[in-house]
Motif scaffolding. Structure first.
Motif, mmCIF file in Angstrom:
data_model
loop_
_atom_site.group_PDB
_atom_site.id
_atom_site.type_symbol
_atom_site.label_atom_id
_atom_site.label_comp_id
_atom_site.label_asym_id
_atom_site.label_seq_id
_atom_site.Cartn_x
_atom_site.Cartn_y
_atom_site.Cartn_z
ATOM 1 N N ASN A 1 1.026 -1.077 -0.105
ATOM 2 C CA ASN A 1 0.000 -0.092 0.569
ATOM 3 C C ASN A 1 0.847 1.591 -0.045
ATOM 4 O O ASN A 1 2.056 1.171 0.803
ATOM 5 C CB ASN A 1 -1.057 0.004 1.362
ATOM 6 N N THR A 2 0.137 2.540 -0.519
ATOM 7 C CA THR A 2 0.976 3.829 -0.494
ATOM 8 C C THR A 2 1.003 4.455 1.401
ATOM 9 O O THR A 2 -0.259 3.833 1.768
ATOM 10 C CB THR A 2 0.391 4.708 -1.761
ATOM 11 N N LEU B 1 6.589 8.938 10.611
ATOM 12 C CA LEU B 1 6.487 7.706 11.565
ATOM 13 C C LEU B 1 7.157 5.946 10.663
ATOM 14 O O LEU B 1 7.785 5.712 11.555
ATOM 15 C CB LEU B 1 4.434 7.131 12.017
ATOM 16 N N LEU B 2 6.928 6.009 9.313
ATOM 17 C CA LEU B 2 7.608 5.133 8.922
ATOM 18 C C LEU B 2 8.894 5.202 9.342
ATOM 19 O O LEU B 2 9.987 4.125 8.976
ATOM 20 C CB LEU B 2 6.930 5.141 7.485
ATOM 21 N N LYS B 3 9.075 6.154 8.846
ATOM 22 C CA LYS B 3 10.380 6.666 8.099
ATOM 23 C C LYS B 3 11.500 6.676 9.855
ATOM 24 O O LYS B 3 12.878 6.024 9.891
ATOM 25 C CB LYS B 3 11.327 8.315 7.849
ATOM 26 N N LYS B 4 10.376 7.288 11.179
ATOM 27 C CA LYS B 4 10.521 6.112 12.617
ATOM 28 C C LYS B 4 11.530 4.796 13.114
ATOM 29 O O LYS B 4 12.298 5.182 12.861
ATOM 30 C CB LYS B 4 9.672 7.114 13.676
ATOM 31 N N LEU B 5 10.312 4.222 12.106
ATOM 32 C CA LEU B 5 10.344 2.930 12.149
ATOM 33 C C LEU B 5 11.405 2.017 11.232
ATOM 34 O O LEU B 5 12.386 1.073 11.967
ATOM 35 C CB LEU B 5 8.845 2.065 11.728
ATOM 36 N N ASN C 1 8.119 0.795 -3.911
ATOM 37 C CA ASN C 1 7.081 0.600 -4.838
ATOM 38 C C ASN C 1 6.610 -0.582 -2.731
ATOM 39 O O ASN C 1 5.058 -1.094 -3.455
ATOM 40 C CB ASN C 1 6.730 -0.454 -5.701
ATOM 41 N N HIS C 2 6.557 -0.690 -2.114
ATOM 42 C CA HIS C 2 6.073 -1.631 -0.665
ATOM 43 C C HIS C 2 6.931 -1.002 0.276
ATOM 44 O O HIS C 2 8.206 -0.347 0.595
ATOM 45 C CB HIS C 2 6.473 -2.971 -1.612
ATOM 46 N N ILE C 3 6.708 -1.711 1.515
ATOM 47 C CA ILE C 3 6.777 -1.099 2.885
ATOM 48 C C ILE C 3 7.660 -3.276 2.999
ATOM 49 O O ILE C 3 6.759 -3.826 3.415
ATOM 50 C CB ILE C 3 5.844 -0.846 3.382
ATOM 51 N N GLN C 4 8.683 -3.363 3.354
ATOM 52 C CA GLN C 4 9.307 -5.028 4.035
ATOM 53 C C GLN C 4 9.257 -4.653 5.096
ATOM 54 O O GLN C 4 10.307 -3.525 6.289
ATOM 55 C CB GLN C 4 11.018 -5.075 3.482
ATOM 56 N N ILE C 5 8.573 -6.040 6.109
ATOM 57 C CA ILE C 5 8.675 -5.871 7.574
ATOM 58 C C ILE C 5 9.815 -6.812 7.784
ATOM 59 O O ILE C 5 10.304 -7.821 7.251
ATOM 60 C CB ILE C 5 6.880 -6.358 7.937
#
Length: 210
Positions: free
Chosen positions: A169-170, A188-192, A203-207
């Motif tokens: 998701n964007t 917050l994503l940058k912080k994580l 194009n994605h976020i890798q947990i």
């Protein structure tokens, strides 16, 4: 359809009930990202989820959305049931999160099966109970958790229902689901990412370790 119904509901539903669902139900395969129920529509069918995942959203007066809960295999939407029973318009929006397979059951069968089959009654009551608990969890999350905690819980749940550690998701879509702004989500994503909890790609976020 029969084999999939037996695989999903065989321990809950009586064989004659399975037979009736096969006779009157309509099997539908829906790609990810499709709206299968929208706010303001009358509900003509009740969905039984055979595979995939559906996210259920609520909309405020300004058109902003809030994610309420996900539906997964073997589940149905109790809000849909309430609309069916009361013959009222839908107050939620349901969007397929992944490719999804659903059996659409005509509304008139709901009351008939409530009187006829214990397995169906138990299923309906359990569905109401589960959705109520999820709604309470959503309220608790908004009332008592800060946004970074809600974001982590959101990402973990999304990875669970999609069975994929890559969140596709964007930032804007995540912001819509959590009823906040894209700028806040991006921060917050940058912080994580700095905490090495995830990796941000184009194009994605890798947990990694939530």
């Amino acid at each position: 359809m029969r084999e999939e119904l037996l695989s999903t509901f065989g321990t809950q539903f009586e064989q004659p009930l399975i037979d009736e669902i096969v006779a009157v139900g309509k099997l539908v395969e829906v790609p990810a990202g499709e709206t299968i129920m929208d706010i303001g529509n009358y509900v003509r069918f009740m969905p039984l989820l055979l595979s995939g995942a559906i996210k259920v959203l609520r909309e405020d007066d300004e058109g902003d959305e809030l994610l309420l809960y996900y539906l997964e295999q073997g589940e149905t939407c109790s809000v849909t049931m309430a609309c069916c029973m009361g013959q009222t318009k839908s107050e939620i929006r349901a969007i397929t999160e992944t490719e999804t397979k659903i059996v659409m059951v005509p509304v008139p069968k709901m009351e008939e099966w409530m009187a006829k089959y214990k397995g169906w009654r138990n299923y309906v009551f359990e569905s109401y109970h589960n959705r109520l608990n999820e709604l309470l969890n959503t309220v608790d999350s908004i009332a008592f958790k800060n946004l970074d905690q809600r974001l982590v819980a959101y990402l973990k749940k999304k990875a669970q229902v999609t069975n994929d550690d890559c969140i596709r998701n964007t930032h804007q879509e995540i912001a819509y689901d959590l009823h906040t702004s894209r700028v806040v989500i991006s921060r917050l994503l940058k912080k994580l990412e700095k905490m090495k909890k995830l990796v941000l790609h184009r194009n994605h976020i890798q947990i990694v370790d939530l």
